[in-house]
Design an enzyme around this catalytic site. Structure first.
Site, PDB file in Angstrom:
ATOM      1  N   GLU A 170       0.887  -1.179   0.000  1.00 47.37           N
ATOM      2  CA  GLU A 170       0.000   0.000   0.000  1.00 47.37           C
ATOM      3  C   GLU A 170       0.918   1.219   0.000  1.00 47.37           C
ATOM      4  OE1 GLU A 170      -3.882  -1.784   0.200  1.00 47.37           O
ATOM      5  OE2 GLU A 170      -3.128   0.213  -0.227  1.00 47.37           O
ATOM      6  N   GLU A 177      -6.373  -4.019   0.543  1.00 46.65           N
ATOM      7  CA  GLU A 177      -6.695  -4.158   1.969  1.00 46.65           C
ATOM      8  C   GLU A 177      -8.187  -3.919   2.112  1.00 46.65           C
ATOM      9  OE1 GLU A 177      -3.740  -1.600   4.065  1.00 46.65           O
ATOM     10  OE2 GLU A 177      -2.779  -3.538   4.494  1.00 46.65           O
TER      11      GLU A 177
HETATM   12  O1  TXE Z   1       7.061   5.419   4.682  1.00 45.41           O
HETATM   13  P1  TXE Z   1       8.453   4.634   4.610  1.00 45.41           P
HETATM   14  P2  TXE Z   1       6.635   6.394   5.828  1.00 45.41           P
HETATM   15  C1  TXE Z   1       2.770   6.048   2.240  1.00 45.41           C
HETATM   16  C2  TXE Z   1       2.699   7.524   1.963  1.00 45.41           C
HETATM   17  C3  TXE Z   1       4.141   7.917   2.076  1.00 45.41           C
HETATM   18  C4  TXE Z   1       4.693   6.974   3.140  1.00 45.41           C
HETATM   19  C5  TXE Z   1       4.875   7.693   4.435  1.00 45.41           C
HETATM   20  O2  TXE Z   1       2.159   7.763   0.702  1.00 45.41           O
HETATM   21  O3  TXE Z   1       4.772   7.671   0.830  1.00 45.41           O
HETATM   22  O4  TXE Z   1       3.741   5.921   3.304  1.00 45.41           O
HETATM   23  O5  TXE Z   1       5.125   6.749   5.446  1.00 45.41           O
HETATM   24  C6  TXE Z   1       9.782   0.510   6.918  1.00 45.41           C
HETATM   25  N1  TXE Z   1      12.564  -2.893   4.266  1.00 45.41           N
HETATM   26  N2  TXE Z   1       1.484   5.598   2.688  1.00 45.41           N
HETATM   27  O6  TXE Z   1       7.497   7.604   5.712  1.00 45.41           O
HETATM   28  O7  TXE Z   1       9.629   5.481   4.907  1.00 45.41           O
HETATM   29  C7  TXE Z   1       9.826   1.703   7.824  1.00 45.41           C
HETATM   30  O8  TXE Z   1      10.550   1.406   9.007  1.00 45.41           O
HETATM   31  C8  TXE Z   1      11.550  -3.074   5.130  1.00 45.41           C
HETATM   32  C9  TXE Z   1       0.690   4.783   1.773  1.00 45.41           C
HETATM   33  O9  TXE Z   1       6.618   5.656   7.134  1.00 45.41           O
HETATM   34  O10 TXE Z   1       8.381   3.945   3.337  1.00 45.41           O
HETATM   35  C10 TXE Z   1       8.340   1.944   8.095  1.00 45.41           C
HETATM   36  O11 TXE Z   1       7.883   1.111   9.127  1.00 45.41           O
HETATM   37  N3  TXE Z   1      10.909  -2.070   5.783  1.00 45.41           N
HETATM   38  C11 TXE Z   1      -0.479   4.177   2.442  1.00 45.41           C
HETATM   39  C12 TXE Z   1       7.688   1.538   6.792  1.00 45.41           C
HETATM   40  O12 TXE Z   1       8.631   0.743   6.096  1.00 45.41           O
HETATM   41  C13 TXE Z   1      11.319  -0.813   5.529  1.00 45.41           C
HETATM   42  C14 TXE Z   1      -1.195   5.050   3.422  1.00 45.41           C
HETATM   43  C15 TXE Z   1       7.291   2.713   5.917  1.00 45.41           C
HETATM   44  O13 TXE Z   1       8.391   3.570   5.812  1.00 45.41           O
HETATM   45  C16 TXE Z   1      12.377  -0.523   4.641  1.00 45.41           C
HETATM   46  C17 TXE Z   1      -0.263   5.719   4.282  1.00 45.41           C
HETATM   47  C18 TXE Z   1      13.006  -1.639   3.993  1.00 45.41           C
HETATM   48  N4  TXE Z   1      14.020  -1.464   3.132  1.00 45.41           N
HETATM   49  C19 TXE Z   1       1.025   6.039   3.898  1.00 45.41           C
HETATM   50  N5  TXE Z   1      12.552   0.825   4.604  1.00 45.41           N
HETATM   51  C20 TXE Z   1      -1.487   3.498   1.529  1.00 45.41           C
HETATM   52  N6  TXE Z   1      -1.309   3.445   0.230  1.00 45.41           N
HETATM   53  O14 TXE Z   1      -2.436   2.962   2.064  1.00 45.41           O
HETATM   54  C21 TXE Z   1      11.639   1.356   5.445  1.00 45.41           C
HETATM   55  N7  TXE Z   1      10.893   0.382   6.010  1.00 45.41           N
END
Ligand code: TXE
Length: 480
Positions: free
Chosen positions: A246, A454
């Protein structure tokens, strides 16, 4: 200061990495909690607990699984006020939102999946004298990795279908918002969930990577940025895990000339400034007919400037704090990029002079589609208004993005509404409303906004696997 542990096998468990980090209250900039970073041994322990709990949980009658999920939902509803307050302190979002949406939508999600758990089933295939049937079986241990904008809701959107289907779960909340996931785990125990069925590990991307690589995890469900989604999918390939992603978006909200003007303005404000713009499905590209453009931006400006930016705990607040100093700087950088590129900043866009991470809701017009503020996800309160002439033109421009999460269409023309909805490359299209995501309808992205769905019964397909059983009733023909 709150001390936050991991939650393994039904009990709070201190992390053993020796590393800890602080979670900051975005509304004040002050430390809210001290969190232990999970070590590889901690992750192994959590996965082992989930693995150990799996045989009994998957064999638990679905009606019993449902009863426990319903009890958890009831406890969430009872504690909505307390949990919503923690969510506000952790995320910076206004209490007016958190008390209405975050915890209650999590409760609704558990209630929905409790309701469908007993009806998860296979099919019967009549093959003449013989027959076949399918069994829809759980996957095993599933990992959930959350983003920081809707912590407890995201935890529920992953754990509800997972547990309803008979899986067990290890969940990692975003490091920026660790608080309510551990509280949710405690509520599950109180609701009678057997130890090890739902575990929480805390920490940054390194812990997420440990989960994605873990050989005993059958599936990973991530909510996060597109870049993170690509890394998770690549890492999951090593052990061929199921993946649900997502991810982000840069969604169009299209207003046609026959739309209810006031409703369309409300939708544009909501789709950009609710949760300070930190919503993946936000309609951040607002397309309006050229003939309507000047009146529309004038009304937007007037109403945006009435929005109360302030203390997230104040019920009068409309726009709270961004999640972190870093994120605030990222949003301010995008705003400056918009100005430097020649877009007109109609209102807002300045940091608010107070503790915490606040920015005034910003509205740009006079943009061109190739600008970074029109192309890239900012994930903050930054709206771009884009004039258009024809339906074909606006559909083409709306689809001109590698994202495909959502879209909005405002019109009173029935045929046009459904014609345009069918042509938009987006997983979720709202007609004359925006960002409503009840648990009984699917949510997920097209193109690079994600994989899988989801909520709704569609989510069950992503937490179960199908076994076909062929029953020979006539004896085996000998072909030799
Ligand atoms: O995301 P991050 P954030 C998206 C929203 C935005 C982002 C913001 O659009 O782009 O989420 O949330 C873990 N391997 N959505 O900044 O940085 C990290 O620790 C495994 C979409 O948190 O990508 C965190 O727990 N895990 C959504 C999680 O990934 C890793 C609705 C997300 O981090 C990782 C809400 C890795 N390599 C927000 N790197 C929808 N579409 O429903 C990071 N993490």
């Amino acid at each position: 200061m709150l001390d936050i542990d991991l939650y393994i096998a039904g009990t709070p468990t201190p992390a053993t990495s020796g590393e800890a980090f602080e979670s900051i209250n975005p509304g004040t900039g002050q430390a809210l909690a001290r969190v232990g970073q999970a070590s590889a041994a901690d992750v192994d322990r959590a996965v082992a607990a989930a693995r150990e709990a799996y045989p009994a949980w998957s064999a638990t009658p679905a009606t019993e699984r449902a009863r426990i999920l319903m009890r958890a939902a009831a406890l969430l509803r009872e504690r909505n006020e307390e949990l919503a307050r923690w969510e506000v302190l952790d995320t910076g979002k206004p209490i007016g939102e958190a008390a209405e949406v975050d915890v209650l939508s999590a409760a609704e999600c558990y209630e929905f999946f409790a309701g469908i758990a007993p009806s998860i089933r296979g099919d019967h295939y009549d093959l003449g004298s013989s027959f076949a049937y399918t069994r829809r079986e759980p996957l095993g241990v599933c990992a959930g990795i959350g983003a920081w904008n809707y912590p407890i809701q995201i935890a529920s959107w992953k754990s509800a279908p997972a547990l309803a289907s008979g899986n067990t779960m290890v969940f990692k909340p975003a490091e920026l918002t660790p608080v309510t996931a551990s509280m949710l785990a405690g509520i599950f125990t109180e609701a009678g969930l057997p130890d090890g069925v739902f575990n929480v590990v805390q920490g940054d991307h390194r812990v997420g990577q440990m989960l994605t690589a873990h050989p005993d995890i059958a599936k990973v469900s991530l909510t996060g940025e597109v870049g993170t989604g690509k890394k998770v999918m690549a890492a999951a390939a090593t052990t061929l895990k199921y993946v649900t992603l997502e991810l982000g978006g840069k969604s169009p909200l299209i207003v046609f000339d026959d739309a209810d003007f006031d409703q369309a303005v409300t939708a544009a404000l909501m789709a950009n400034f609710y949760t300070q713009g930190e919503v993946c499905s936000n309609g951040t590209r607002v397309f309006v007919p050229r003939t309507m453009h000047d009146a529309f931006v004038a009304e937007l400006k007037s109403r945006a400037e009435k929005l109360v930016v302030g203390d997230p705990l104040d019920p009068a607040t409309h726009v709270g704090a961004l999640i972190s100093e870093d994120h605030l700087q990222k949003v301010l950088t995008y705003i400056q990029m918009g100005v430097d590129a020649g877009a007109q900043l109609l209102t807002g866009g300045r940091r608010v002079d107070r503790p915490g991470f606040f920015v005034e809701p910003a509205i740009f017009h006079g943009c061109t589609d190739d600008m970074a503020i029109v192309q890239e996800e900012i994930f903050g309160p930054v709206m771009t208004v884009l004039p258009f002439e024809t339906e074909d033109e606006v559909v083409e421009r709306a689809n001109d993005t590698h994202y495909g999460l959502a879209a909005g269409v405002f019109t009173r023309d029935l045929q046009r509404a459904h014609r345009v909805a069918a042509r938009l490359e987006a997983g979720n299209v709202w007609i004359n409303t925006y960002n409503l995501t009840p648990s009984n309808i699917p949510f997920g992205g097209y193109k690079q906004s994600g994989i899988g769905r989801e909520n709704s019964t569609a989510a069950i397909d992503h937490y179960t696997q199908l076994k076909t059983v062929y029953v020979e009733m006539d004896g085996l023909d000998n072909p030799y």
